[in-house]
Write a protein that holds these residues in place. Structure first.
Motif, PDB file in Angstrom:
ATOM      1  N   ALA A 122     -21.743  -4.146   0.411  1.00 24.06           N
ATOM      2  CA  ALA A 122     -22.644  -5.455   0.246  1.00 24.06           C
ATOM      3  C   ALA A 122     -22.188  -6.432  -0.810  1.00 24.06           C
ATOM      4  O   ALA A 122     -22.949  -7.272  -0.848  1.00 24.06           O
ATOM      5  CB  ALA A 122     -23.969  -4.848   0.572  1.00 24.06           C
ATOM      6  N   LYS A 123     -21.029  -5.917  -1.428  1.00 26.04           N
ATOM      7  CA  LYS A 123     -20.916  -6.877  -2.688  1.00 26.04           C
ATOM      8  C   LYS A 123     -21.983  -7.143  -3.677  1.00 26.04           C
ATOM      9  O   LYS A 123     -22.171  -8.440  -4.227  1.00 26.04           O
ATOM     10  CB  LYS A 123     -20.304  -8.323  -2.005  1.00 26.04           C
ATOM     11  N   GLU A 124     -22.958  -6.121  -3.752  1.00 22.36           N
ATOM     12  CA  GLU A 124     -24.107  -6.193  -4.605  1.00 22.36           C
ATOM     13  C   GLU A 124     -23.561  -6.044  -6.141  1.00 22.36           C
ATOM     14  O   GLU A 124     -22.546  -5.315  -6.216  1.00 22.36           O
ATOM     15  CB  GLU A 124     -25.115  -5.175  -4.208  1.00 22.36           C
ATOM     16  N   ARG A 125     -24.050  -6.472  -6.895  1.00 24.18           N
ATOM     17  CA  ARG A 125     -23.915  -6.263  -8.275  1.00 24.18           C
ATOM     18  C   ARG A 125     -23.975  -4.970  -8.763  1.00 24.18           C
ATOM     19  O   ARG A 125     -25.234  -4.402  -8.752  1.00 24.18           O
ATOM     20  CB  ARG A 125     -24.575  -7.511  -9.253  1.00 24.18           C
ATOM     21  N   LEU A 126     -23.157  -4.281  -9.601  1.00 26.67           N
ATOM     22  CA  LEU A 126     -23.331  -3.109  -9.932  1.00 26.67           C
ATOM     23  C   LEU A 126     -24.174  -2.893 -11.249  1.00 26.67           C
ATOM     24  O   LEU A 126     -25.249  -2.321 -11.306  1.00 26.67           O
ATOM     25  CB  LEU A 126     -22.171  -2.243 -10.028  1.00 26.67           C
ATOM     26  N   GLY A 127     -23.872  -3.523 -12.254  1.00 26.04           N
ATOM     27  CA  GLY A 127     -24.593  -3.594 -13.398  1.00 26.04           C
ATOM     28  C   GLY A 127     -24.192  -2.192 -14.283  1.00 26.04           C
ATOM     29  O   GLY A 127     -24.064  -1.424 -13.867  1.00 26.04           O
ATOM     30  N   TRP A 128     -24.612  -2.680 -15.667  1.00 25.32           N
ATOM     31  CA  TRP A 128     -24.409  -1.538 -16.725  1.00 25.32           C
ATOM     32  C   TRP A 128     -25.223  -0.308 -16.461  1.00 25.32           C
ATOM     33  O   TRP A 128     -25.001   0.982 -16.653  1.00 25.32           O
ATOM     34  CB  TRP A 128     -24.565  -1.912 -18.016  1.00 25.32           C
ATOM     35  N   SER A 129     -26.620  -0.517 -16.006  1.00 23.88           N
ATOM     36  CA  SER A 129     -27.412   0.717 -15.860  1.00 23.88           C
ATOM     37  C   SER A 129     -27.034   1.472 -14.718  1.00 23.88           C
ATOM     38  O   SER A 129     -27.027   2.743 -15.034  1.00 23.88           O
ATOM     39  CB  SER A 129     -28.880  -0.014 -15.421  1.00 23.88           C
ATOM     40  N   ARG A 130     -26.522   0.858 -13.589  1.00 23.57           N
ATOM     41  CA  ARG A 130     -26.190   1.759 -12.392  1.00 23.57           C
ATOM     42  C   ARG A 130     -24.929   2.305 -12.715  1.00 23.57           C
ATOM     43  O   ARG A 130     -24.790   3.502 -12.354  1.00 23.57           O
ATOM     44  CB  ARG A 130     -26.213   0.844 -11.151  1.00 23.57           C
ATOM     45  N   ALA A 131     -24.054   1.618 -13.398  1.00 23.15           N
ATOM     46  CA  ALA A 131     -22.641   2.225 -13.557  1.00 23.15           C
ATOM     47  C   ALA A 131     -22.782   3.449 -14.580  1.00 23.15           C
ATOM     48  O   ALA A 131     -22.292   4.642 -14.629  1.00 23.15           O
ATOM     49  CB  ALA A 131     -21.779   1.066 -14.255  1.00 23.15           C
ATOM     50  N   THR A 132     -23.888   3.166 -15.542  1.00 19.32           N
ATOM     51  CA  THR A 132     -24.099   4.419 -16.476  1.00 19.32           C
ATOM     52  C   THR A 132     -24.657   5.691 -15.678  1.00 19.32           C
ATOM     53  O   THR A 132     -24.457   6.664 -15.977  1.00 19.32           O
ATOM     54  CB  THR A 132     -25.167   3.811 -17.704  1.00 19.32           C
ATOM     55  N   GLY A 133     -25.578   5.164 -14.827  1.00 17.80           N
ATOM     56  CA  GLY A 133     -26.169   6.267 -13.876  1.00 17.80           C
ATOM     57  C   GLY A 133     -25.265   7.089 -13.273  1.00 17.80           C
ATOM     58  O   GLY A 133     -25.339   8.257 -13.044  1.00 17.80           O
ATOM     59  N   VAL A 134     -24.069   6.103 -12.524  1.00 18.11           N
ATOM     60  CA  VAL A 134     -23.179   7.180 -11.708  1.00 18.11           C
ATOM     61  C   VAL A 134     -22.461   7.830 -12.761  1.00 18.11           C
ATOM     62  O   VAL A 134     -21.951   9.222 -12.437  1.00 18.11           O
ATOM     63  CB  VAL A 134     -22.071   6.119 -11.165  1.00 18.11           C
ATOM     64  N   ALA A 135     -21.837   7.483 -14.057  1.00 14.62           N
ATOM     65  CA  ALA A 135     -21.300   8.272 -14.975  1.00 14.62           C
ATOM     66  C   ALA A 135     -21.915   9.599 -15.375  1.00 14.62           C
ATOM     67  O   ALA A 135     -21.605  10.764 -15.471  1.00 14.62           O
ATOM     68  CB  ALA A 135     -20.840   7.458 -16.204  1.00 14.62           C
ATOM     69  N   VAL A 136     -23.315   9.444 -15.652  1.00 14.71           N
ATOM     70  CA  VAL A 136     -24.190  10.288 -16.314  1.00 14.71           C
ATOM     71  C   VAL A 136     -24.315  11.589 -15.030  1.00 14.71           C
ATOM     72  O   VAL A 136     -24.447  12.574 -15.229  1.00 14.71           O
ATOM     73  CB  VAL A 136     -25.607   9.844 -16.833  1.00 14.71           C
ATOM     74  N   GLY A 137     -24.509  10.926 -13.613  1.00 15.51           N
ATOM     75  CA  GLY A 137     -24.626  12.038 -12.551  1.00 15.51           C
ATOM     76  C   GLY A 137     -23.676  12.628 -12.329  1.00 15.51           C
ATOM     77  O   GLY A 137     -23.750  13.884 -11.930  1.00 15.51           O
ATOM     78  N   LEU A 138     -22.441  11.864 -12.535  1.00 13.96           N
ATOM     79  CA  LEU A 138     -21.162  12.989 -12.140  1.00 13.96           C
ATOM     80  C   LEU A 138     -21.058  14.127 -13.215  1.00 13.96           C
ATOM     81  O   LEU A 138     -20.579  15.153 -13.112  1.00 13.96           O
ATOM     82  CB  LEU A 138     -20.004  12.034 -12.494  1.00 13.96           C
ATOM     83  N   LEU A 139     -21.374  13.597 -14.551  1.00 14.59           N
ATOM     84  CA  LEU A 139     -21.517  14.561 -15.538  1.00 14.59           C
ATOM     85  C   LEU A 139     -22.294  15.943 -15.210  1.00 14.59           C
ATOM     86  O   LEU A 139     -22.171  17.080 -15.414  1.00 14.59           O
ATOM     87  CB  LEU A 139     -21.712  13.831 -16.949  1.00 14.59           C
TER      88      LEU A 139
END
Length: 301
Positions: A122-139
């Motif tokens: 949907a071309k939505e803005r990811l942002g630092w908060s969500r990008a960090t969330g993805v990284a922390v979640g994968l960890l």
């Protein structure tokens, strides 16, 4: 003197209760599947359970007059059926290779992947908060899956965990499909449609080798429980609750799905919960908050 709750407050409380019941039902399926599937083909079990769920939803929608044959002309219903079939295949096969507790935690992490998928689709803005969330979640998922023992990477249990991660990704993919579907049809109509269609994809896969396995004594009760209470019913309850809750609140409540799965796995199946699993779960919950959090100006937009 305590004031009388407003209609909005009553609706919100009811929505919270419905969402909690949905989370409990979703969480209970991991233990029931582990107990009942036995030597039965996981794909066949999943096809039957989804079909039962579809029939339950069909009875509800027919009673309320909110479904017709035109439902199956919408591409969103077919897309959701394909994604649901893949999710069930990954989840049910994966659960035969790992524990219900770990399964609930990994599949429950699906909200982490909604943000990057929305950014792509949907071309939505990811942002630092969500990008960090993805990284922390994968960890967190890596911690839950391996316990930081790299020898586990080549084990069957790790393969099961990867399949469950695939199930989580499929659930995340269903969110944008849901967003598109409800613009053209009611939520009940959409949920009923894809639950009825999913067995059409799962059954041929289950029957492809000519062997659906052997049903144990607990297979039928487990099949009925999962089919009637853990497929379309909690999805409909969640959708009903979402009408009076924000997405963030709903996502936060649904985090309890993983909690219920872990508690039931420990109490009913006697599964171990190590400190590293707890640490991984904490990382996943933090990631869910970061991935689903929206600032006030983003909500207004």
């Amino acid at each position: 003197m305590v004031g009388v709750p407003s209609e909005a407050e009553r609706n919100e409380r009811s929505a919270v209760l419905l969402s909690l019941i949905a989370a409990l039902l979703f969480g209970s399926q991991y233990v029931v599947i582990k107990l009942g599937i036995g030597d039965l083909d996981p794909l066949f079990f999943g096809a039957m359970a989804t079909g039962i769920g579809g029939l339950v939803a069909l009875a509800y929608t027919l009673r309320n007059g909110c479904i017709s044959l035109r439902t199956f002309l919408h591409w969103e219903v077919w897309a959701a059926a394909i994604v649901t079939s893949a999710m069930i295949a990954f989840q049910y096969i994966g659960l035969t290779m790992t524990t219900a507790s770990v399964g609930g935690l990994i599949v429950g992490s699906n909200i982490i992947f909604v943000a990057p998928i929305s950014a792509i689709v949907a071309k939505e803005r990811l942002g630092w908060s969500r990008a960090t969330g993805v990284a922390v979640g994968l960890l967190g998922i890596f911690t839950i899956s391996t316990g930081w023992d790299l020898s586990v990477l080549t084990s069957g249990e790790m393969l099961g965990n990867l399949l469950l991660l695939g199930a989580a990704l499929c659930i995340a993919l269903s969110y944008p499909i849901n967003r598109l579907a409800v613009r053209r049809m009611g939520m009940e109509e959409w949920v009923t449609g894809f639950h009825l269609l999913a067995p059409l994809f799962l059954l041929p896969l289950a029957l492809s080798d000519g062997n659906i396995g052997t049903a144990s004594m607990g297979a039928v009760p487990a099949l009925l429980f999962v089919g009637m209470l853990c497929t379309s019913v909690p999805t409909l309850l969640w959708a009903k609750g979402l009408q009076s809750l924000t997405f963030v609140t709903s996502a936060t409540i649904l985090m309890s799905e993983s909690v219920f799965a872990v508690i039931l796995g420990v109490v009913v199946l006697g599964e171990p919960v190590t400190p590293l699993i707890i640490a991984g779960a904490a990382l996943v919950f933090i990631a869910i908050f970061l991935a689903s959090y929206k600032k006030k100006n983003e909500k207004r937009k």
